[in-house]
Design a protein around this motif. Structure first.
Motif, PDB file in Angstrom:
ATOM      1  N   ARG A  49     -13.055   4.365  -5.249  1.00  0.00           N
ATOM      2  CA  ARG A  49     -12.047   3.294  -5.303  1.00  0.00           C
ATOM      3  C   ARG A  49     -12.194   2.528  -6.619  1.00  0.00           C
ATOM      4  N   GLU A  66      -3.852   7.278  -3.109  1.00  0.00           N
ATOM      5  CA  GLU A  66      -3.678   6.009  -2.386  1.00  0.00           C
ATOM      6  C   GLU A  66      -3.756   4.858  -3.382  1.00  0.00           C
ATOM      7  N   ARG A 113       0.872  -1.183   0.000  1.00  0.00           N
ATOM      8  CA  ARG A 113       0.000   0.000   0.000  1.00  0.00           C
ATOM      9  C   ARG A 113       0.900   1.221   0.000  1.00  0.00           C
ATOM     10  N   THR A 157       1.292   5.659  -1.209  1.00  0.00           N
ATOM     11  CA  THR A 157       0.652   6.911  -1.646  1.00  0.00           C
ATOM     12  C   THR A 157       1.619   7.599  -2.591  1.00  0.00           C
ATOM     13  N   GLU A 215      -3.091   0.547  -3.851  1.00  0.00           N
ATOM     14  CA  GLU A 215      -2.819  -0.774  -3.266  1.00  0.00           C
ATOM     15  C   GLU A 215      -2.528  -1.742  -4.409  1.00  0.00           C
ATOM     16  N   PHE A 257      -7.015   1.845  -6.495  1.00  0.00           N
ATOM     17  CA  PHE A 257      -6.538   3.203  -6.226  1.00  0.00           C
ATOM     18  C   PHE A 257      -7.733   4.152  -6.119  1.00  0.00           C
ATOM     19  N   LYS A 258      -7.503   5.229  -5.397  1.00  0.00           N
ATOM     20  CA  LYS A 258      -8.614   6.133  -5.063  1.00  0.00           C
ATOM     21  C   LYS A 258      -8.483   7.439  -5.840  1.00  0.00           C
TER      22      LYS A 258
END
Length: 206
Positions: free
Chosen positions: A122, A91, A84, A86, A93, A116-117
Motif C-alpha cells: 500500500r 485498488e 474507493r 479499482t 483510495e 493505492f496497492k
C-alpha cells in the motif's frame, strides 16, 4: 518494492508493478506509456496537460479531481476524498489533501492524495497537503510519499509528525528541489525520523 519506485522530481513518481503508474507528471523528459495517471490537483506543476500527453496511450486512465476533468482527451475517472475505486485491477483510495495554515490548497476544493496497492504494497502519495488530522486514519501503509519543503505544503518538521501518525514501513520525501525546497529538507526529515521510521531519499531519475 522501493526499487520499483522512480522519482522524476517534484511530486512525479513512476511506479512499476502490475501496471505502470505515474503520479502528477511534471517536466517529463522521456515519453512513456502509462497505464494509470494519478493527478492530485489542478495546479500547473501537478496537472500539466503537456506532460500528461507524453505518457498517454489509448488505454491510459486518468484518475483526477473534478476541476481537472475534460481538459485532455483520455479515459477519466473523477474522484473526491473518500472514494474507493479499482482501475485496471489496481485498488485506489482518494484521501483528503489540503492546507490548514495557508491558503494555496483549500479543503473545499476537494483535492486529493491517493492510497493505492501495487504488488501487494500500500503506497500513499500525499499531494500538496499540510499535516492533517485524517492522516491518523491511514492504516497499513507500506510506503508514504510525503512533501517536506514548506511554503505550499508541510515543512520537514510537520512531515515528521505526519510520518509518525501514518507509521509507514518506509517514508520517501518529495516536493523539493524544483520549485521550492532543497535536499536539506529531505535530510532534516530523515534525521528526525532516525530510529523511528526508515526514510529513503531517492535521487531524481534523469
Amino acid at each position: 518494492m522501493v526499487e520499483n519506485i522512480k522519482w522524476l522530481g517534484h511530486d512525479t513518481f513512476k511506479i512499476i508493478g502490475e501496471k505502470i503508474i505515474y503520479t502528477d507528471p511534471f517536466q517529463i523528459k522521456k515519453p512513456d506509456k502509462a497505464d494509470i495517471l494519478l493527478i492530485t490537483h489542478e495546479h500547473y506543476d501537478h496537472f500539466s496537460p503537456e506532460d500528461i500527453k507524453k505518457l498517454l496511450a489509448p488505454h491510459t486512465v486518468l484518475v483526477l479531481p473534478e476541476d481537472c476533468s475534460g481538459k485532455i482527451k483520455a479515459k477519466e475517472v473523477i474522484v473526491k476524498p473518500g472514494d474507493r475505486i479499482t482501475v485496471e485491477g489496481i485498488e485506489i483510495e482518494a484521501v483528503p489533501s489540503y492546507n490548514t495554515n495557508k491558503k494555496f490548497h483549500p479543503k473545499e476544493k476537494g483535492w486529493v492524495g491517493y492510497i493505492f496497492k501495487v504488488m501487494g504494497k500500500r503506497i500513499y502519495i500525499a499531494g500538496d497537503t499540510d499535516y492533517i488530522p485524517e492522516m491518523k486514519t491511514f492504516k497499513d501503509i507500506d510506503i508514504a510519499l510525503l512533501p517536506v519543503s514548506g511554503t505550499y505544503v508541510m515543512t520537514a518538521e510537520e512531515a515528521v509528525q505526519a510520518a509518525l501518525d501514518i507509521n509507514p514501513k518506509i517514508a520517501i520525501p518529495m516536493h523539493y528541489g524544483s520549485i521550492v525546497g532543497s535536499e536539506k529538507d529531505a535530510q532534516e526529515f530523515a534525521k528526525k525520523l532516525k530510529g523511528k521510521i526508515e526514510v529513503i531519499i531517492l535521487k531524481p531519475e534523469e
